[in-house]
Design a protein around this motif. Sequence first.
Motif, PDB file in Angstrom:
ATOM      1  N   VAL A  29      32.858  -1.395 -16.039  1.00 53.14           N
ATOM      2  CA  VAL A  29      34.101  -2.027 -16.493  1.00 53.14           C
ATOM      3  C   VAL A  29      34.316  -3.384 -15.826  1.00 53.14           C
ATOM      4  N   GLY A  30      33.366  -3.838 -15.055  1.00 55.20           N
ATOM      5  CA  GLY A  30      33.469  -5.144 -14.416  1.00 55.20           C
ATOM      6  C   GLY A  30      34.580  -5.196 -13.371  1.00 55.20           C
ATOM      7  N   LEU A  31      35.452  -6.187 -13.494  1.00 63.37           N
ATOM      8  CA  LEU A  31      36.528  -6.398 -12.517  1.00 63.37           C
ATOM      9  C   LEU A  31      37.862  -5.808 -12.984  1.00 63.37           C
ATOM     10  N   LYS A  32      37.798  -4.832 -13.866  1.00 66.23           N
ATOM     11  CA  LYS A  32      39.018  -4.249 -14.431  1.00 66.23           C
ATOM     12  C   LYS A  32      39.937  -3.692 -13.343  1.00 66.23           C
ATOM     13  N   HIS A  33      39.375  -2.958 -12.404  1.00 67.15           N
ATOM     14  CA  HIS A  33      40.199  -2.329 -11.367  1.00 67.15           C
ATOM     15  C   HIS A  33      40.792  -3.366 -10.423  1.00 67.15           C
ATOM     16  N   PHE A  34      40.046  -4.420 -10.150  1.00 65.98           N
ATOM     17  CA  PHE A  34      40.579  -5.484  -9.287  1.00 65.98           C
ATOM     18  C   PHE A  34      41.699  -6.238  -9.993  1.00 65.98           C
ATOM     19  N   GLU A  35      41.540  -6.484 -11.301  1.00 59.80           N
ATOM     20  CA  GLU A  35      42.596  -7.155 -12.059  1.00 59.80           C
ATOM     21  C   GLU A  35      43.867  -6.322 -12.072  1.00 59.80           C
ATOM     22  N   PHE A  36      43.722  -5.006 -12.265  1.00 58.31           N
ATOM     23  CA  PHE A  36      44.904  -4.144 -12.241  1.00 58.31           C
ATOM     24  C   PHE A  36      45.527  -4.136 -10.850  1.00 58.31           C
ATOM     25  N   LEU A  37      44.682  -4.121  -9.846  1.00 62.10           N
ATOM     26  CA  LEU A  37      45.155  -4.063  -8.454  1.00 62.10           C
ATOM     27  C   LEU A  37      46.026  -5.270  -8.134  1.00 62.10           C
ATOM     28  N   PHE A  38      45.539  -6.464  -8.468  1.00 64.05           N
ATOM     29  CA  PHE A  38      46.258  -7.681  -8.123  1.00 64.05           C
ATOM     30  C   PHE A  38      47.452  -7.951  -9.036  1.00 64.05           C
ATOM     31  N   SER A  39      47.557  -7.205 -10.113  1.00 65.51           N
ATOM     32  CA  SER A  39      48.731  -7.341 -10.988  1.00 65.51           C
ATOM     33  C   SER A  39      49.743  -6.220 -10.762  1.00 65.51           C
ATOM     34  N   TYR A  40      49.412  -5.296  -9.875  1.00 58.20           N
ATOM     35  CA  TYR A  40      50.291  -4.149  -9.595  1.00 58.20           C
ATOM     36  C   TYR A  40      51.307  -4.551  -8.542  1.00 58.20           C
ATOM     37  N   PRO A  41      52.613  -4.536  -8.852  1.00 61.63           N
ATOM     38  CA  PRO A  41      53.625  -5.033  -7.898  1.00 61.63           C
ATOM     39  C   PRO A  41      53.628  -4.298  -6.565  1.00 61.63           C
ATOM     40  N   ASP A  42      53.453  -2.984  -6.583  1.00 60.39           N
ATOM     41  CA  ASP A  42      53.489  -2.212  -5.342  1.00 60.39           C
ATOM     42  C   ASP A  42      52.336  -2.540  -4.409  1.00 60.39           C
ATOM     43  N   PHE A  43      51.246  -3.059  -4.956  1.00 58.75           N
ATOM     44  CA  PHE A  43      50.084  -3.369  -4.117  1.00 58.75           C
ATOM     45  C   PHE A  43      50.437  -4.416  -3.065  1.00 58.75           C
ATOM     46  N   TYR A  44      51.187  -5.431  -3.453  1.00 61.85           N
ATOM     47  CA  TYR A  44      51.546  -6.486  -2.501  1.00 61.85           C
ATOM     48  C   TYR A  44      52.517  -5.962  -1.441  1.00 61.85           C
ATOM     49  N   ARG A  45      53.395  -5.032  -1.824  1.00 60.24           N
ATOM     50  CA  ARG A  45      54.281  -4.417  -0.843  1.00 60.24           C
ATOM     51  C   ARG A  45      53.483  -3.601   0.177  1.00 60.24           C
ATOM     52  N   ILE A  46      52.473  -2.890  -0.302  1.00 57.11           N
ATOM     53  CA  ILE A  46      51.652  -2.064   0.586  1.00 57.11           C
ATOM     54  C   ILE A  46      50.817  -2.942   1.514  1.00 57.11           C
ATOM     55  N   VAL A  47      50.261  -4.026   0.967  1.00 58.68           N
ATOM     56  CA  VAL A  47      49.496  -4.965   1.806  1.00 58.68           C
ATOM     57  C   VAL A  47      50.412  -5.594   2.851  1.00 58.68           C
ATOM     58  N   LYS A  48      51.619  -5.952   2.441  1.00 60.84           N
ATOM     59  CA  LYS A  48      52.589  -6.526   3.383  1.00 60.84           C
ATOM     60  C   LYS A  48      52.913  -5.534   4.495  1.00 60.84           C
ATOM     61  N   ASN A  49      53.140  -4.267   4.134  1.00 63.63           N
ATOM     62  CA  ASN A  49      53.409  -3.247   5.154  1.00 63.63           C
ATOM     63  C   ASN A  49      52.245  -3.115   6.126  1.00 63.63           C
ATOM     64  N   THR A  50      51.038  -3.115   5.596  1.00 65.52           N
ATOM     65  CA  THR A  50      49.845  -2.968   6.438  1.00 65.52           C
ATOM     66  C   THR A  50      49.718  -4.131   7.401  1.00 65.52           C
ATOM     67  N   ILE A  51      49.907  -5.349   6.900  1.00 67.12           N
ATOM     68  CA  ILE A  51      49.779  -6.530   7.759  1.00 67.12           C
ATOM     69  C   ILE A  51      50.878  -6.554   8.808  1.00 67.12           C
ATOM     70  N   LEU A  52      52.122  -6.223   8.400  1.00 68.26           N
ATOM     71  CA  LEU A  52      53.231  -6.216   9.357  1.00 68.26           C
ATOM     72  C   LEU A  52      53.006  -5.187  10.465  1.00 68.26           C
ATOM     73  N   MET A  53      52.539  -3.999  10.098  1.00 67.95           N
ATOM     74  CA  MET A  53      52.281  -2.972  11.105  1.00 67.95           C
ATOM     75  C   MET A  53      51.216  -3.435  12.088  1.00 67.95           C
ATOM     76  N   ASN A  54      50.189  -4.101  11.582  1.00 65.31           N
ATOM     77  CA  ASN A  54      49.130  -4.598  12.459  1.00 65.31           C
ATOM     78  C   ASN A  54      49.606  -5.757  13.325  1.00 65.31           C
ATOM     79  N   VAL A  55      50.463  -6.614  12.765  1.00 62.11           N
ATOM     80  CA  VAL A  55      51.017  -7.714  13.564  1.00 62.11           C
ATOM     81  C   VAL A  55      51.876  -7.167  14.697  1.00 62.11           C
ATOM     82  N   TYR A  56      52.721  -6.175  14.382  1.00 60.76           N
ATOM     83  CA  TYR A  56      53.541  -5.555  15.439  1.00 60.76           C
ATOM     84  C   TYR A  56      52.667  -4.887  16.486  1.00 60.76           C
ATOM     85  N   GLU A  57      51.602  -4.251  16.044  1.00 58.52           N
ATOM     86  CA  GLU A  57      50.681  -3.626  17.001  1.00 58.52           C
ATOM     87  C   GLU A  57      50.001  -4.684  17.867  1.00 58.52           C
ATOM     88  N   LEU A  58      49.658  -5.806  17.249  1.00 59.45           N
ATOM     89  CA  LEU A  58      49.006  -6.879  18.004  1.00 59.45           C
ATOM     90  C   LEU A  58      49.955  -7.479  19.033  1.00 59.45           C
TER      91      LEU A  58
END
Length: 318
Positions: A72-101
Motif C-alpha cells: 500500500v506504499g505510504l498509505k499508513h504514514f499519510e493516515f498517521l500524519f493526518s490523524y489529529p490525535d497523533f500530534y497530541r500523542i507525539v506532543k505528550n511523548t516529547i513533553l514527558m521526555n523533556v520533563y524527564e530530561l
Amino acid sequence: MKSALQPREAAARRPGPLPALWRTLCKYKYLYLLMLPGFVWYFIYKYLPMYGLIIAFKDFNFSKGIWGSPWVGLKHFEFLFSYPDFYRIVKNTILMNVYELLFSFPAPLILALLLNELKNVVFKRSIQTVVYFPHFLSWVVFGGIVIQLLSPNDGLVNQLREAMGMETVHYMIRSEYFRPIVILSLILKESGWGAIIYLAALSGIDPEQYEAATIDGATRWQKLFHITIPGIRNTIIILLILKIGTMLDYGFEQIYVMYNPSVYDVGDVLSTYIYRIGLQDARFSMTTAIGLFQSVIGFILIWSANRLARRFSDSALW
C-alpha cells in the motif's frame, strides 16, 4: 641482489588477514565465548525483527502472511500524519521526555555527588542500599504503591491533607497532576540505580587533585566545580546523548500502570498508543509505521546530539 629480494620474501612470508584473525580468535576464544550470548540475543531480538518493518508499507493480513499481504506504499504514514490525535500523542511523548530530561536526568548525578561527600562508610552503604532498592521492584508493584499512597479514600497523602483540614484530591484522575506524579515516581524509583554509573566515574578521579586543592585553600564548592564535575563530564555527555536519542520513546510499563482514560489527554504516549491500536485493535501495519517513525527520528536526534558533542567537547559515542 640478496638485499633486493629480502623485502619480497618477507612480504611473502607475512601472514594474511585471515590467519591473523584466526590467531586472534584462538588467543581470546574465552572472551569471545562470553560475548557470544549477547551477540545472539541482539541478533534474534534486535536485528531479525527488522524483517517485519516491511509491513509498514503493506496492508498486513495474518492469513496472507507478510509477503502475501498487498503493498500500500505510504498509505499508513499519510493516515498517521493526518490523524489529529497523533500530534497530541507525539506532543505528550516529547513533553514527558523533556520533563524527564530537566528533572529526572540530573537526579542520579546530584545523588551521586551527595553520596560521594559522605565520609562514614557504614552510613553511606546504608543510604545506597535504601535508594537502590526501588529499582528492583517492577512498575506494577511500584506504581501500585504510588496509586495507593495517592488514593482519595485511604491514601496516606489524602489522610494527611484531611488531618490538616484540607480537601481530598483525586490525584490520579486529574490531568494537571499526572505528569508531575509520573516524573516524581520515576525519580524515586530509578535515581539510586542511575547514580551507580556516576559513582563509578567519581571513583576514577585522582585523589591527589583534591589534596592539592585543599592545600591551595579551595572550598568544597570550588572542588566540585573545578575537579569533580570536569572529572565526570564525559560520562554526563554520553548519558545525555543516549537520553536525547530516546526523546520519542517513553517507558510503556510506567505509563500503562499509572494512567487511565481520565488522563489520556496528557498521559497517552506513543508506546501506550501502539499497544492499544496494535495488540488490542490488531492494526499491525499502523503500529509498525509508528515504530519506524520513532526509530528514524531517534536516529536523527542521537546523530545530531553526537555531532554537537564532538564539536563542543572531546567525548562522543563515535
